[in-house]
Design a protein around this motif. Sequence first.
Motif, PDB file in Angstrom:
ATOM      1  N   ASN A   1       0.816  -1.222   0.000  1.00 39.01           N
ATOM      2  CA  ASN A   1       0.000   0.000   0.000  1.00 39.01           C
ATOM      3  C   ASN A   1       0.846   1.268   0.000  1.00 39.01           C
ATOM      4  O   ASN A   1       0.373   2.345   0.360  1.00 39.01           O
ATOM      5  N   GLY A   2       2.102   1.158  -0.381  1.00 39.78           N
ATOM      6  CA  GLY A   2       2.970   2.325  -0.476  1.00 39.78           C
ATOM      7  C   GLY A   2       3.837   2.509   0.759  1.00 39.78           C
ATOM      8  O   GLY A   2       3.777   1.732   1.719  1.00 39.78           O
ATOM      9  N   GLY A   3       4.647   3.547   0.714  1.00 42.80           N
ATOM     10  CA  GLY A   3       5.490   3.885   1.853  1.00 42.80           C
ATOM     11  C   GLY A   3       6.790   3.112   1.912  1.00 42.80           C
ATOM     12  O   GLY A   3       7.466   3.096   2.949  1.00 42.80           O
ATOM     13  N   ALA A   4       7.174   2.491   0.800  1.00 41.56           N
ATOM     14  CA  ALA A   4       8.418   1.720   0.810  1.00 41.56           C
ATOM     15  C   ALA A   4       9.622   2.653   0.795  1.00 41.56           C
ATOM     16  O   ALA A   4       9.619   3.644   0.065  1.00 41.56           O
ATOM     17  N   PRO A   5      10.645   2.363   1.594  1.00 39.14           N
ATOM     18  CA  PRO A   5      11.853   3.197   1.541  1.00 39.14           C
ATOM     19  C   PRO A   5      12.554   3.041   0.190  1.00 39.14           C
ATOM     20  O   PRO A   5      12.389   2.031  -0.497  1.00 39.14           O
ATOM     21  N   ALA A   6      13.351   4.069  -0.151  1.00 38.99           N
ATOM     22  CA  ALA A   6      13.948   4.118  -1.503  1.00 38.99           C
ATOM     23  C   ALA A   6      14.786   2.885  -1.812  1.00 38.99           C
ATOM     24  O   ALA A   6      14.755   2.377  -2.937  1.00 38.99           O
ATOM     25  N   TRP A   7      15.509   2.363  -0.838  1.00 39.83           N
ATOM     26  CA  TRP A   7      16.385   1.226  -1.139  1.00 39.83           C
ATOM     27  C   TRP A   7      15.570  -0.001  -1.548  1.00 39.83           C
ATOM     28  O   TRP A   7      15.994  -0.784  -2.389  1.00 39.83           O
ATOM     29  N   ARG A   8      14.369  -0.122  -0.986  1.00 41.10           N
ATOM     30  CA  ARG A   8      13.519  -1.256  -1.391  1.00 41.10           C
ATOM     31  C   ARG A   8      12.982  -1.048  -2.804  1.00 41.10           C
ATOM     32  O   ARG A   8      12.843  -1.987  -3.562  1.00 41.10           O
ATOM     33  N   VAL A   9      12.656   0.213  -3.113  1.00 40.23           N
ATOM     34  CA  VAL A   9      12.170   0.519  -4.461  1.00 40.23           C
ATOM     35  C   VAL A   9      13.239   0.162  -5.493  1.00 40.23           C
ATOM     36  O   VAL A   9      12.963  -0.507  -6.495  1.00 40.23           O
ATOM     37  N   TRP A  10      14.469   0.585  -5.233  1.00 38.52           N
ATOM     38  CA  TRP A  10      15.551   0.312  -6.180  1.00 38.52           C
ATOM     39  C   TRP A  10      15.804  -1.183  -6.327  1.00 38.52           C
ATOM     40  O   TRP A  10      16.086  -1.681  -7.407  1.00 38.52           O
ATOM     41  N   LEU A  11      15.693  -1.886  -5.204  1.00 40.14           N
ATOM     42  CA  LEU A  11      15.966  -3.325  -5.259  1.00 40.14           C
ATOM     43  C   LEU A  11      14.781  -4.120  -5.817  1.00 40.14           C
ATOM     44  O   LEU A  11      14.927  -4.906  -6.751  1.00 40.14           O
ATOM     45  N   ALA A  12      13.607  -3.890  -5.241  1.00 39.41           N
ATOM     46  CA  ALA A  12      12.468  -4.780  -5.519  1.00 39.41           C
ATOM     47  C   ALA A  12      11.608  -4.335  -6.691  1.00 39.41           C
ATOM     48  O   ALA A  12      10.826  -5.131  -7.195  1.00 39.41           O
ATOM     49  N   GLY A  13      11.743  -3.094  -7.132  1.00 37.37           N
ATOM     50  CA  GLY A  13      10.981  -2.709  -8.317  1.00 37.37           C
ATOM     51  C   GLY A  13      10.285  -1.374  -8.179  1.00 37.37           C
ATOM     52  O   GLY A  13       9.871  -0.972  -7.088  1.00 37.37           O
ATOM     53  N   LEU A  14      10.116  -0.719  -9.322  1.00 35.64           N
ATOM     54  CA  LEU A  14       9.557   0.632  -9.335  1.00 35.64           C
ATOM     55  C   LEU A  14       8.075   0.659  -8.974  1.00 35.64           C
ATOM     56  O   LEU A  14       7.519   1.721  -8.699  1.00 35.64           O
ATOM     57  N   HIS A  15       7.415  -0.511  -8.989  1.00 31.31           N
ATOM     58  CA  HIS A  15       5.991  -0.527  -8.623  1.00 31.31           C
ATOM     59  C   HIS A  15       5.783  -0.110  -7.174  1.00 31.31           C
ATOM     60  O   HIS A  15       4.677   0.260  -6.787  1.00 31.31           O
ATOM     61  N   LEU A  16       6.861  -0.147  -6.379  1.00 30.93           N
ATOM     62  CA  LEU A  16       6.745   0.263  -4.974  1.00 30.93           C
ATOM     63  C   LEU A  16       6.813   1.777  -4.818  1.00 30.93           C
ATOM     64  O   LEU A  16       6.432   2.305  -3.770  1.00 30.93           O
ATOM     65  N   ALA A  17       7.323   2.467  -5.844  1.00 24.46           N
ATOM     66  CA  ALA A  17       7.470   3.924  -5.734  1.00 24.46           C
ATOM     67  C   ALA A  17       6.117   4.594  -5.911  1.00 24.46           C
ATOM     68  O   ALA A  17       5.300   4.167  -6.729  1.00 24.46           O
ATOM     69  N   SER A  18       5.879   5.630  -5.132  1.00 25.64           N
ATOM     70  CA  SER A  18       4.603   6.335  -5.270  1.00 25.64           C
ATOM     71  C   SER A  18       4.710   7.381  -6.380  1.00 25.64           C
ATOM     72  O   SER A  18       5.796   7.845  -6.715  1.00 25.64           O
ATOM     73  N   GLY A  19       3.547   7.710  -6.964  1.00 24.26           N
ATOM     74  CA  GLY A  19       3.509   8.747  -7.997  1.00 24.26           C
ATOM     75  C   GLY A  19       4.077   8.306  -9.331  1.00 24.26           C
ATOM     76  O   GLY A  19       4.557   9.123 -10.116  1.00 24.26           O
ATOM     77  N   THR A  20       4.063   7.028  -9.617  1.00 20.74           N
ATOM     78  CA  THR A  20       4.553   6.550 -10.919  1.00 20.74           C
ATOM     79  C   THR A  20       3.363   6.064 -11.754  1.00 20.74           C
ATOM     80  O   THR A  20       2.295   5.790 -11.203  1.00 20.74           O
ATOM     81  N   PRO A  21       3.552   5.926 -13.060  1.00 19.67           N
ATOM     82  CA  PRO A  21       2.447   5.429 -13.916  1.00 19.67           C
ATOM     83  C   PRO A  21       2.003   4.022 -13.520  1.00 19.67           C
ATOM     84  O   PRO A  21       0.899   3.608 -13.852  1.00 19.67           O
ATOM     85  N   PHE A  22       2.843   3.299 -12.799  1.00 22.07           N
ATOM     86  CA  PHE A  22       2.496   1.935 -12.411  1.00 22.07           C
ATOM     87  C   PHE A  22       1.294   1.903 -11.475  1.00 22.07           C
ATOM     88  O   PHE A  22       0.607   0.900 -11.373  1.00 22.07           O
ATOM     89  N   HIS A  23       1.056   3.022 -10.780  1.00 21.78           N
ATOM     90  CA  HIS A  23      -0.077   3.055  -9.849  1.00 21.78           C
ATOM     91  C   HIS A  23      -1.394   3.260 -10.580  1.00 21.78           C
ATOM     92  O   HIS A  23      -2.438   2.852 -10.110  1.00 21.78           O
ATOM     93  N   ASP A  24      -1.317   3.936 -11.734  1.00 24.57           N
ATOM     94  CA  ASP A  24      -2.546   4.208 -12.494  1.00 24.57           C
ATOM     95  C   ASP A  24      -2.924   3.050 -13.408  1.00 24.57           C
ATOM     96  O   ASP A  24      -4.080   2.875 -13.736  1.00 24.57           O
ATOM     97  N   SER A  25      -1.946   2.285 -13.826  1.00 18.46           N
ATOM     98  CA  SER A  25      -2.227   1.209 -14.785  1.00 18.46           C
ATOM     99  C   SER A  25      -1.754  -0.136 -14.234  1.00 18.46           C
ATOM    100  O   SER A  25      -0.555  -0.420 -14.233  1.00 18.46           O
TER     101      SER A  25
END
Lengths: 207, 158
Positions: A116-140
């Motif tokens: 549901n969001g709130g992942a720290p940056a290091w997890r985003v870089w490691l596990a995937g951009l779908h964890l980052a907030s405000g990306t097109p992945f959240h809309d589609s």
Amino acid sequence: MNVQVTEDTMPRPRSFPWPYAAWALPFLLLYVEWSWWDVFVGELETNPTGIPMPIPAAAALAVCGKLLAHATEAAFYVLLWRARGARLPFWRFLSYVVAVSLADVFSFNLAQPFQNGGAPAWRVWLAGLHLASGTPFHDSPALRNAFGSIGLLTATRIAMTGITQAKGSGRSRFEALAWTVGVWLVTRIAVWWAFDLIRGMSPLGGG
Amino acid sequence: MRPAHAPAARAFCVAFLAVFVLLGVIWAMDRTHRWATPRLEASFVPVRGESPRRATSRATWLMPIHPGCPSCMARARALSGEATNARIVFLVVDRSQPPPLLALSDLEAATIWWDSGGVWRHQWGHRVYGEILRFDSRGRYEETKPPDSAPVEGGEGE
């Protein structure tokens, strides 16, 4: 001169060992499959599908599907290299594909607490951009499923798959990596299209 | 010099590429198709409750369901228990025969229509059971909520 080359006379790679010693291989494979089973149990507990069977059994079925997907991937690359005149031993390569999938398991486990969001940056870089907030992945959701896993762990898995193929086929790393990245891109685009076709004009949530 | 198996393997790779291209063409056709805007069709067959022809002063929430889908039926049961001012209508889709009333018996006090003409799928282009299509009190289409969203504002998932 027309020389027919059979599989036996195909150029063999210099050295393509198994990923582990023969005695350790079953344990490694069991560990990987158990890890996937654990991932699927977590996923099914978080997102109930309504499938009328106990979660452990559904997860076991999903593991079988995963294993089949790995075998399909290995067979695909074996055929690809055969089409290009090189030999890639199926079972040996399959054992690498299964072992390397641990990167995906690690990625899933890193992402799981932050659906549901709130992942720290290091997890985003490691596990995937779908964890980052405000990306097109959240809309589609289709884009998310296709390309949301882009991250260092996915890149590592792709690189390992390519390097293994270079070793197994005796071809250059550049060539093997280029084919692996190309195939990955094609399959991810196919996933994107398939998701869109499944949903039609219906919106999908989960963002 | 090519190995003996190379032609078959090459044929497989070409077939793979052909399937990929075909998928892309189907996807492009599907995305560019001009689907109709959902509306409360008079052609829907009333199975239980109000007729689609009858005017209402309330907003309408239309949920497509299929008796063979356990998860969407569970969602339909949850929705039928929600406290809302909107008229809740379940639309049985993807069935060529009228739906069995026994399978819908636990959707208490709900209006149920049958999409006998496949309008939801073939004219509107929708394909996910359990979504909620919202219409205002004049029957005009507003939006579609995905199946995993909370039906009532302020609920979980909104």
